[in-house]
Scaffold this motif. Sequence first.
Motif, short mmCIF file in Angstrom:
data_model
loop_
_atom_site.label_atom_id
_atom_site.label_comp_id
_atom_site.label_asym_id
_atom_site.label_seq_id
_atom_site.Cartn_x
_atom_site.Cartn_y
_atom_site.Cartn_z
N ARG A 30 0.81 -1.02 0.11
CA ARG A 30 0.10 -0.09 0.03
C ARG A 30 1.08 1.19 -0.06
NH1 ARG A 30 -2.81 -1.12 5.38
NH2 ARG A 30 -0.60 -1.33 5.77
N VAL A 31 0.83 1.96 -1.21
CA VAL A 31 1.67 3.10 -1.19
C VAL A 31 0.81 4.35 -1.23
CG1 VAL A 31 3.42 4.40 -2.83
CG2 VAL A 31 3.22 1.64 -2.66
N ALA A 32 1.61 5.38 -0.43
CA ALA A 32 0.93 6.70 -0.75
C ALA A 32 1.94 7.87 -1.16
CB ALA A 32 0.44 7.19 0.76
N VAL A 33 1.48 8.63 -1.96
CA VAL A 33 2.42 9.77 -2.57
C VAL A 33 1.81 11.17 -1.77
CG1 VAL A 33 1.30 9.92 -4.87
CG2 VAL A 33 3.49 10.93 -4.49
N LEU A 34 2.77 11.84 -1.26
CA LEU A 34 2.27 13.12 -0.74
C LEU A 34 3.05 14.28 -1.37
CD1 LEU A 34 1.04 15.01 1.54
CD2 LEU A 34 3.40 14.23 3.01
N LYS A 35 2.24 15.05 -1.96
CA LYS A 35 2.92 16.33 -2.48
C LYS A 35 2.51 17.66 -1.61
CE LYS A 35 4.79 18.34 -6.16
NZ LYS A 35 6.10 18.10 -6.82
N PRO A 36 3.54 17.84 -0.74
CA PRO A 36 3.24 19.08 -0.07
C PRO A 36 2.88 20.43 -0.85
CG PRO A 36 5.38 18.04 0.44
CD PRO A 36 4.95 17.46 -0.75
N ALA A 37 3.51 20.69 -1.64
CA ALA A 37 2.95 22.12 -2.49
C ALA A 37 3.29 21.99 -3.98
CB ALA A 37 3.86 23.30 -1.96
N GLN A 38 1.91 21.87 -4.52
CA GLN A 38 1.85 21.85 -6.08
C GLN A 38 1.66 23.30 -6.50
OE1 GLN A 38 1.53 18.86 -8.56
NE2 GLN A 38 2.20 20.52 -9.39
N THR A 39 2.61 23.71 -7.68
CA THR A 39 2.60 24.98 -8.03
C THR A 39 2.54 24.99 -9.52
OG1 THR A 39 5.18 25.21 -8.48
CG2 THR A 39 4.13 25.86 -6.38
N GLY A 40 1.83 26.03 -10.00
CA GLY A 40 1.64 26.14 -11.31
C GLY A 40 0.49 25.70 -11.98
N LEU A 41 -0.53 24.94 -11.26
CA LEU A 41 -1.69 24.58 -11.80
C LEU A 41 -3.12 25.23 -11.05
CD1 LEU A 41 -1.00 20.76 -11.75
CD2 LEU A 41 -0.89 22.27 -13.78
N ARG A 42 -4.16 25.14 -11.62
CA ARG A 42 -5.22 25.75 -11.26
C ARG A 42 -6.09 24.52 -10.62
NH1 ARG A 42 -5.41 31.22 -11.26
NH2 ARG A 42 -4.21 32.01 -12.94
N ARG A 67 -2.01 23.81 -3.09
CA ARG A 67 -1.90 24.29 -4.77
C ARG A 67 -2.02 25.63 -4.66
NH1 ARG A 67 -4.70 21.27 -9.60
NH2 ARG A 67 -3.44 19.69 -8.63
N PHE A 68 -0.86 26.18 -5.62
CA PHE A 68 -0.75 27.65 -5.67
C PHE A 68 -0.70 27.79 -7.54
CE2 PHE A 68 1.67 26.56 -1.91
CZ PHE A 68 0.84 27.04 -1.07
N PRO A 69 -1.42 28.82 -8.08
CA PRO A 69 -1.44 28.73 -9.37
C PRO A 69 -0.51 29.09 -10.26
CG PRO A 69 -2.50 30.48 -8.40
CD PRO A 69 -2.29 29.79 -7.35
N GLU A 70 0.41 29.87 -9.61
CA GLU A 70 1.58 30.38 -10.44
C GLU A 70 2.77 29.20 -10.55
OE1 GLU A 70 1.32 35.22 -10.55
OE2 GLU A 70 2.01 34.43 -8.76
N PRO A 71 3.42 29.08 -11.54
CA PRO A 71 4.78 28.14 -11.52
C PRO A 71 5.95 28.73 -10.92
CG PRO A 71 4.56 29.15 -13.68
CD PRO A 71 3.09 29.65 -12.98
N LEU A 72 5.84 28.94 -9.72
CA LEU A 72 6.99 29.67 -8.78
C LEU A 72 7.41 28.57 -7.81
CD1 LEU A 72 5.50 33.17 -8.72
CD2 LEU A 72 7.29 32.38 -10.49
N ALA A 73 8.38 29.19 -7.03
CA ALA A 73 8.78 28.36 -5.60
C ALA A 73 7.64 28.40 -5.00
CB ALA A 73 10.22 29.28 -5.19
N PRO A 74 7.35 27.50 -3.87
CA PRO A 74 6.13 27.42 -3.20
C PRO A 74 6.26 28.58 -2.30
CG PRO A 74 7.26 25.40 -3.22
CD PRO A 74 8.23 26.27 -4.07
N ALA A 75 7.14 29.13 -1.95
CA ALA A 75 6.98 30.55 -0.72
C ALA A 75 6.50 31.64 -1.48
CB ALA A 75 8.32 30.69 -0.12
N THR A 76 7.12 31.73 -2.68
CA THR A 76 6.72 33.16 -3.58
C THR A 76 5.24 32.75 -4.16
OG1 THR A 76 9.00 33.00 -4.11
CG2 THR A 76 7.38 34.21 -5.60
N ALA A 77 4.96 31.40 -4.57
CA ALA A 77 3.44 31.44 -5.23
C ALA A 77 2.37 31.25 -4.01
CB ALA A 77 3.74 29.93 -5.53
#
Length: 232
Positions: A30-42, A67-77
């Motif tokens: 049983r596998v889980a994938v965790l994405k802490p911060a996704q940037t660049g997507l609506r 999730r942050f819409p602009e394709p930037l570093a998570p802090a900036t986004a």
Amino acid sequence: MTILVVSGTGTEIGKTVVTAAVAAAARGCRVAVLKPAQTGLRPGEPGDASEVVRLAGGHVTAVELARFPEPLAPATAARRAGLAPVRPYEVAEAAEKLATEHDLVLVEGAGGLLVRFDDEGATLADAARLLAAPVLVVAQAGLGTLNVTALTAEALRARGLTCLGVVVGSMPAEPDLAARCNVDDLPVAAGAPLLGAVPAGAGALAPADFRARAASWLAPELGGVRTWTTGG
């Protein structure tokens, strides 16, 4: 190894496809994938975590914290979107919760190891330290990769973190001289073994084909069947 942090030496180097290959090779788990911060997507657009599920199969659970819409570093986004950033303790808490329900949790970072999550300078390395989890480094194949891989490994050591090994994220079908030599030199740069090389274009394979081939790209430490030695 219940929790494994997957970090790249930069962006667009095949980190998500490597994460999917590790998940696909974990047959019967049983596998889980965790994405802490996704940037660049609506909202509603498929992200990296859902791509891992698409390629690796239904035994994988996908979780995205922010999730942050602009394709930037998570802090900036996060700052530009007026949204709360992701904090390392939130990543650690989410990963630890998933670990109670899964055999393997893959925490996939955004960009490189020290990309900022927030304006205080927190990074994926801080989350890995809270988790006491090993880090798998995904590197480029060609010229220039040795320096950034060595810097990433040095940053891990300085923080008391373990570099499990290195995987080449996108190995050309016809590697040039630099890429061929780097198969030998990347473990030296990282101070850790080469644990795989995923072919360029692997993410475009049909999911069934991807799953059937994933183990052949990886070393046994990652659930694969290929033993990587000097000379590839």
